[in-house]
Design a protein around this motif. Structure first.
Motif, PDB file in Angstrom:
ATOM      1  N   UNK A 632       0.768  -1.241   0.000  1.00  0.00           N
ATOM      2  CA  UNK A 632       0.000   0.000   0.000  1.00  0.00           C
ATOM      3  C   UNK A 632       0.797   1.288   0.000  1.00  0.00           C
ATOM      4  N   UNK A 633       2.109   1.223  -0.166  1.00  0.00           N
ATOM      5  CA  UNK A 633       2.883   2.466  -0.186  1.00  0.00           C
ATOM      6  C   UNK A 633       3.019   3.049  -1.586  1.00  0.00           C
ATOM      7  N   UNK A 634       3.153   4.366  -1.640  1.00  0.00           N
ATOM      8  CA  UNK A 634       3.530   5.036  -2.873  1.00  0.00           C
ATOM      9  C   UNK A 634       5.054   5.090  -2.901  1.00  0.00           C
ATOM     10  N   UNK A 635       5.624   5.005  -4.110  1.00  0.00           N
ATOM     11  CA  UNK A 635       7.082   4.949  -4.224  1.00  0.00           C
ATOM     12  C   UNK A 635       7.579   6.064  -5.115  1.00  0.00           C
ATOM     13  N   UNK A 636       8.703   6.672  -4.722  1.00  0.00           N
ATOM     14  CA  UNK A 636       9.351   7.676  -5.564  1.00  0.00           C
ATOM     15  C   UNK A 636      10.806   7.259  -5.682  1.00  0.00           C
ATOM     16  N   UNK A 637      11.260   7.037  -6.927  1.00  0.00           N
ATOM     17  CA  UNK A 637      12.633   6.589  -7.134  1.00  0.00           C
ATOM     18  C   UNK A 637      13.492   7.778  -7.544  1.00  0.00           C
ATOM     19  N   UNK A 638      14.633   7.945  -6.858  1.00  0.00           N
ATOM     20  CA  UNK A 638      15.566   9.027  -7.179  1.00  0.00           C
ATOM     21  C   UNK A 638      16.868   8.400  -7.669  1.00  0.00           C
ATOM     22  N   UNK A 639      17.371   8.845  -8.836  1.00  0.00           N
ATOM     23  CA  UNK A 639      18.636   8.353  -9.352  1.00  0.00           C
ATOM     24  C   UNK A 639      18.434   7.345 -10.472  1.00  0.00           C
ATOM     25  N   UNK A 640      19.585   6.938 -11.049  1.00  0.00           N
ATOM     26  CA  UNK A 640      19.530   6.082 -12.243  1.00  0.00           C
ATOM     27  C   UNK A 640      19.953   4.645 -11.944  1.00  0.00           C
ATOM     28  N   UNK A 641      20.337   4.346 -10.713  1.00  0.00           N
ATOM     29  CA  UNK A 641      20.877   3.027 -10.397  1.00  0.00           C
ATOM     30  C   UNK A 641      19.839   1.926 -10.424  1.00  0.00           C
ATOM     31  N   UNK A 642      20.316   0.695 -10.226  1.00  0.00           N
ATOM     32  CA  UNK A 642      19.400  -0.444 -10.292  1.00  0.00           C
ATOM     33  C   UNK A 642      19.099  -1.031  -8.929  1.00  0.00           C
ATOM     34  N   UNK A 643      19.921  -0.633  -7.942  1.00  0.00           N
ATOM     35  CA  UNK A 643      19.746  -1.182  -6.599  1.00  0.00           C
ATOM     36  C   UNK A 643      19.393  -0.044  -5.630  1.00  0.00           C
ATOM     37  N   UNK A 644      18.578  -0.352  -4.629  1.00  0.00           N
ATOM     38  CA  UNK A 644      18.215   0.666  -3.636  1.00  0.00           C
ATOM     39  C   UNK A 644      19.367   0.822  -2.650  1.00  0.00           C
ATOM     40  N   UNK A 645      19.920   2.028  -2.577  1.00  0.00           N
ATOM     41  CA  UNK A 645      21.052   2.269  -1.673  1.00  0.00           C
ATOM     42  C   UNK A 645      20.605   2.908  -0.366  1.00  0.00           C
ATOM     43  N   UNK A 646      19.468   3.583  -0.422  1.00  0.00           N
ATOM     44  CA  UNK A 646      18.986   4.292   0.763  1.00  0.00           C
ATOM     45  C   UNK A 646      17.483   4.499   0.635  1.00  0.00           C
TER      46      UNK A 646
END
Ligand SMILES: [Zn+2]
Length: 739
Positions: A632-646
């Motif tokens: 149920x969460x909304x997601x916002x992705x920042x950056x161009x990478x493929x793995x979540x760093x933070x």
């Protein structure tokens, strides 16, 4: 004062000293003489030094005051009094050097020191008291650097009292005057315990030896004062202080006062009056408004009187010194008496027409059109005056008074603090034989008599505590100078006021008041709060109101009892339900969590409950997005990478179910910042929408039932925060919270 190890020789010398000091006119009476060097004698008249005995007080360190977890709330430290011997100043050059050095290092007026240096007939003139270690060291270096100054400048032992947190609980702790004697609060009530016994030393050497000398003839060691361990908990006190301070600001109130009591013992966990004062600087008037009023006074005498009054005013612990009409909070006591006496049952039906005539007096329900048919539970939820007039009449004056007395309302509670207001028969309350039908009617709903806040909370606490009235107390233990406990306070039951069964019934009534009655703003999800609101007119002129809430939680096993009083709210809202109940909810929620009381959520509450953010760091962006959306969460992705760093919020932080999680995939991407929107004055759904649009999360707190409106946010509008940050937004209702 009496030295056990004193040798006869010293005794004789002491007698000579005593005689001499008397002759020299340093004081009369034992105490004055012994403490002449420090307590009295601003200036010693110079006499033939060769004959003089010095009799010098050795200061005893005053005991400390600790909270329930041994955090220091008040402490004494070494300090020094700096004095000079002007008779040793032989020339103008030296006089200037001394005046310059002292005035610069001690930050005192040059001209004043210079003038004192010129009084060559004196051998002792005090320059400054309570000089701290760093200044003393600086001064010692100055003395060393200038030949002959050791004969002119001297030090005496002194102490300085510190309150590490300034305003914190200042009306409870109190403060000490310059002579190290308690002036208000615990400092004065426990002055004898905290004060040690002064020592002294007497020397036949001349006065120029000063105190640094170890070449004394007779030494009587000082005994340090004992320390107090309070029942007050620094953390709970902080919650109460903050909530009250905010309430005073929010409502433009004159004062806010509150108490948190441990239900089963009567121990005070927190006690606060706002505004208060800085215990390190008690003479400074803390209230800006009062200060402005004083500044406007032109007449000097009038001004001084106003300053004195303002100081006394800010030192007062109003939770015990002041009294007020408790208003409808008192209905709990009327209900308890009536249920105990079996003159009413919880399911009995009543009818409220909106008014009730007693003799020639017409009493109105705050709802003029009346509540119509209602059972006793509903009458309590509605805080319906006519029903309470009716049941007080059934009790009659004698029985009504019997419970008034039994709940401890005709006497001070005897809490171990100074200045508790003393109830006066037929002045602040009615005795059985003085009730008229009219006065009994107004007493039934808490008017025409006055109680102190500590009396109110202690009486309501008896309901929370299975009918047992406790002796409230704030000092838990006393420790000697080596830390050994020399006294432990044991909780004291004063008496059983009502049966356990009646206490359970009143608790049930009070829980319904919070669930869906006038105290609904006192509601805290997960904790069954029982409570009652009150609104009364402020005496004597009745221009303003006093809004209050008294309750306890959890209702099935009460741990804390809380009283919140907001004195003269001027924000428009003025009822206990609108003004005081939200403050109580805040304090109860924070305190319950702090005390690790496990929340018990209802089905309805669970449906609204927030969740802990999942751990998404380390996952691929695709997987993390999928996982977050699935719950149920909304997601916002920042950056161009493929793995979540933070991620923001980080894993396990509690956020609403439909909140936002920001995923950072690139070590180069900077934290995405957003501005906090205005979240006040909104419904829960509107606030959630505004928050979502702005890219932040909100945590909902306070009353969430019915029509609620947000009134506070934990981070101010327009503050820049990391996207996905969590802002706590407090809600309350303005519907059906009259009284
Ligand atoms: Zn009514």
């Amino acid at each position: 004062m009496v030295a056990k190890k004193a040798k006869q020789k010293f005794k004789n010398r002491a007698l000579i000293a005593l005689a001499l000091t008397c002759i020299l006119g340093f004081g009369v009476g034992g105490f004055g003489v012994f403490n002449a060097a420090v307590i009295h004698g601003e200036e010693y008249k110079y006499k033939a030094k060769s004959q003089q005995l010095s009799d010098i007080t050795v200061m005893a360190r005053r005991g400390s005051i600790y909270d329930s977890n041994m955090n220091v709330l008040a402490k004494s430290a070494d300090a020094w009094t700096v004095f000079i011997d002007p008779s040793e100043i032989k020339n103008e050059e030296t006089r200037e050097i001394v005046a310059k050095g002292l005035s610069e290092i001690l930050e005192v007026d040059y001209d004043s020191v210079y003038e004192k240096c010129g009084r060559e007939k004196y051998s002792y003139i005090r320059i400054k008291r309570k000089v701290e270690y760093d200044k003393k060291t600086e001064l010692e270096a100055f003395i060393k650097a200038n030949k002959g100054l050791h004969r002119i400048i001297g030090f005496e032992d002194d102490v300085i009292r510190y309150y590490p947190y300034g305003n914190f609980a200042s009306t409870v702790l109190g403060f000490t005057a310059d002579d190290d004697v308690g002036r208000s609060g615990l400092e004065v009530h426990y002055n004898d315990v905290l004060t040690g016994t002064y020592g002294r030393y007497i020397t036949a050497k001349n006065a120029r030896q000063f105190l640094m000398s170890s070449d004394y003839d007779s030494y009587y060691a000082a005994t340090q004062g004992a320390s107090l361990g309070l029942t007050m908990d620094q953390v709970i006190q902080y919650y109460l202080d903050s909530a009250l301070e905010q309430a005073v600001v929010d409502h433009g109130a004159t004062y806010g006062y509150g108490i948190v009591m441990e239900t089963k013992t009567g121990a005070i966990l927190a006690m606060s009056t706002k505004p208060d004062f800085d215990a390190n600087n008690p003479y400074k008037i803390n209230n800006e408004k009062v200060l402005e009023e004083i500044d406007a006074i032109e007449d000097e005498d009038e001004k001084n009187a106003a300053i004195a009054a303002a100081r006394y005013g800010q030192w007062r612990n109003r939770t015990i010194t002041d009294s007020y009409e408790p208003g409808s909070v008192f209905k709990c006591i009327t209900a308890a008496a009536a249920l105990e006496e079996n003159v009413v049952t919880t399911d009995e039906m009543f009818y409220c027409s909106g008014s009730y005539q007693v003799k020639d007096r017409m009493y109105h329900c705050f709802r003029r059109e009346g509540h119509g048919r209602e059972d006793f539970v509903t009458a309590m939820k509605n805080s319906c005056n006519p029903i309470f007039i009716e049941i007080a009449q059934r009790l009659g004056p004698k029985t009504f008074y019997k419970y008034f007395d039994a709940f401890g309302l005709t006497e001070p509670t005897g809490i171990d603090l100074p200045g508790e207001s003393i109830p006066k028969a037929n002045v602040t309350y009615y005795t059985a034989n003085r009730f008229t039908a009219v006065s009994l009617a107004s007493c039934s709903f808490g008017q025409s008599f006055q109680l102190s806040p500590i009396q109110v909370i202690n009486a309501i606490n008896a309901i929370a505590n299975n009918g047992k009235l406790m002796q409230p107390y704030i000092v838990n233990a006393i420790y000697d100078e080596t830390g050994n406990k020399i006294l432990q306070t044991k909780p004291t039951i004063k008496r059983q006021v009502i049966s356990e069964h009646t206490a359970d019934q009143v608790t049930y009534l009070m829980e319904q008041v919070v669930k869906s009655g006038t105290a609904r703003n006192g509601y805290v999800a997960g904790y069954r709060v029982a409570g009652k609101t009150g609104t009364s007119e402020k005496l004597p002129d009745k221009t303003y109101n006093i809004s209050s809430f008294c309750g306890f939680a959890p209702a099935d096993d009460p741990q804390i009892t809380v009283l919140i009083v907001v004195d003269e709210p001027k924000s428009g809202a003025y009822t206990g339900g609108a003004v005081a109940a939200p403050v109580a909810a805040e304090v109860i929620q924070q305190t319950m969590q702090y005390l690790n009381v496990e929340p018990q959520y209802t089905e309805e509450e669970l449906a609204k409950l927030d969740m802990k953010a999942p751990q998404l760091v380390g996952s691929t962006v695709a997987q993390a997005t999928k996982d977050a959306k699935a719950i149920g969460y909304n997601v916002k992705v920042i950056g161009e990478g493929e793995t979540v760093l933070n991620q923001t919020p980080v894993a396990k932080q509690v956020i609403p179910k439909n909140g936002i999680i920001v995923l950072y995939t690139d070590s180069k991407s900077e934290t995405k910042k957003v501005k906090v929107p205005n979240l006040c004055g909104l419904s829960i759904s509107d606030a959630s929408r505004v928050a979502r649009d702005a890219g932040i999360n909100i945590k909902v707190s306070g009353c969430t039932r019915g029509t609620v409106v947000s009134y506070r946010q934990s981070i101010a509008t327009d503050t820049e925060v990391a996207m996905g940050s969590i802002i706590t937004v407090s809600f309350k209702t303005e519907v059906n919270v009259q009284d």
